[in-house]
Design a protein around this motif. Structure first.
Motif, PDB file in Angstrom:
ATOM      1  N   ALA A   1     -45.156  63.098 -63.964  1.00 37.84           N
ATOM      2  CA  ALA A   1     -45.638  62.015 -63.099  1.00 37.84           C
ATOM      3  C   ALA A   1     -46.344  60.926 -63.906  1.00 37.84           C
TER       4      ALA A   1
ATOM      5  N   LEU B   1     -40.926  57.622 -57.832  1.00 33.05           N
ATOM      6  CA  LEU B   1     -42.276  57.976 -58.263  1.00 33.05           C
ATOM      7  C   LEU B   1     -42.864  56.858 -59.119  1.00 33.05           C
TER       8      LEU B   1
ATOM      9  N   SER C   1     -49.614  59.085 -59.287  1.00 38.86           N
ATOM     10  CA  SER C   1     -48.265  59.659 -59.350  1.00 38.86           C
ATOM     11  C   SER C   1     -48.335  61.180 -59.471  1.00 38.86           C
ATOM     12  N   SER C   2     -49.321  61.680 -60.217  1.00 41.56           N
ATOM     13  CA  SER C   2     -49.493  63.130 -60.360  1.00 41.56           C
ATOM     14  C   SER C   2     -49.845  63.784 -59.025  1.00 41.56           C
TER      15      SER C   2
ATOM     16  N   LEU D   1     -46.646  63.853 -56.907  1.00 37.94           N
ATOM     17  CA  LEU D   1     -45.626  64.817 -57.349  1.00 37.94           C
ATOM     18  C   LEU D   1     -46.071  66.256 -57.103  1.00 37.94           C
TER      19      LEU D   1
END
Length: 342
Positions: free
Chosen positions: A75, A273, A300-301, A304
């Protein structure tokens, strides 16, 4: 008065950063807890501290922890890659999954895997695992070279770059689909799952190989973040301020492609993403890339890890590709941005 306003803005950003990091920790905890073998928060913490039983140790350290760690690496790479692409093209719709960079990496990795083994992840040799990120980088760089070459006409305009990338993406995806027709049914299904994005085969080897590269290239990009800020002002103004626009564009394209290629090597083609993370970070923290890009990696992490938790538990014991879940989240936001741009 102005000083107080600046102070309030900084305080608000610190609060937002703290909230994002707390959400990341919460997402990690949920990712470690939820699954076919249920664990409580106390079980997870005790196991991480070395007080878990045999089953808990196996579940955390062999299955779930490497999965969430790999999700963070993937991510972060895609989030920063998307943020860079949006910065140099000045287009919020730019992201590596849409313009063919992920597809180029995916094609080369699929060719490598099918040439080396007839199985999937569990039977991939250590030699192939080491080669995968480098082969993916090559594929992503080739895709970028094609995009830049076809889009170049006395320079590269953002609109022409995006449209060319969409065409290249469609072409490479068609090649992958055509290649899959020659595979056995089992291999076809496995590669189809991988090309749609999956963290199913995550293990510590992938993390050990990819993490140093991802950290290195993210640090290089953050070090040159001021150049990205200047490029966002437009080609003419950036040139007037002493920035070699085409040269810097190629430099950032290469770094962006490498990050996307590394992520695709170990998790397949996860689209959108690289769109969601940077856009949300930009709205929360502003357009300064020095702060926006690290927060894009964080956001993003979170996305995800949550998407992967849903993907592996929604239809348990069946697991759907995490890329499908991310796309379900990303497509509505993509349409919103597209309509907004009009």
């Amino acid at each position: 008065m102005l000083y107080n306003q600046i102070k309030n803005i900084r305080r608000n950003k610190i609060v937002l950063m703290s909230i994002c990091f707390l959400l990341l920790v919460l997402a990690l905890l949920i990712g470690l807890m939820v699954g076919s073998y249920k664990m409580t928060p106390n079980d997870v913490v005790n196991t991480l501290l070395g007080y878990g039983d045999k089953m808990q140790n196996f579940t955390i350290f062999k299955i779930r922890l490497p999965r969430v760690c790999l999700a963070i690496v993937v991510a972060s790479a895609l989030g920063v890659s998307g943020g860079v692409l949006q910065g140099i093209t000045r287009n919020p719709l730019a992201e590596p999954g849409m313009i063919g960079i992920n597809a180029g990496a995916a094609l080369f990795v699929v060719l490598l895997i099918s040439a080396k083994t007839t199985a999937y992840y569990s039977s991939i040799s250590s030699h192939t695992v080491i080669l995968m990120p480098f082969v993916a980088m090559l594929g992503s760089l080739l895709a970028v070279a094609l995009i830049y070459g076809f889009a170049y006409k006395k320079g590269v305009t953002p609109v022409r770059f995006i449209l060319t990338g969409v065409g290249i993406n469609a072409g490479i995806t068609a090649i992958i689909s055509f290649y899959q027709l020659s595979m056995s049914k089992g291999d076809y299904n496995q590669v189809l799952t991988w090309t749609n994005g999956s963290l199913w085969g995550s293990n510590w080897n992938y993390i050990a190989i990819t993490t140093p590269f991802v950290l290195l290239f993210i640090l290089i990009i953050c070090f040159k973040s001021r150049t990205l800020d200047v490029m966002g002002l437009g080609d003419e103004l950036a040139t007037g301020l002493g920035v070699s626009v085409q040269k810097e564009m190629i430099f950032f394209l290469i770094l962006s492609a490498i990050l996307a290629g590394i992520a695709t090597a170990v998790a397949g083609n996860i689209a959108f993403l690289g769109l969601l993370g940077p856009q949300i970070a930009k709205k929360l923290f502003g357009s300064s890339h020095r702060l926006m890009l690290p927060m894009a990696a964080c956001i993003s992490s979170i996305i995800l890890i949550c998407a992967d938790t849903i993907a592996r538990n929604l239809f348990s014991p069946l697991e759907i590709p995490v890329g499908i879940v991310v796309s379900i989240l990303g497509v509505p936001y993509f349409l919103y941005l597209m309509l907004k741009e009009k």
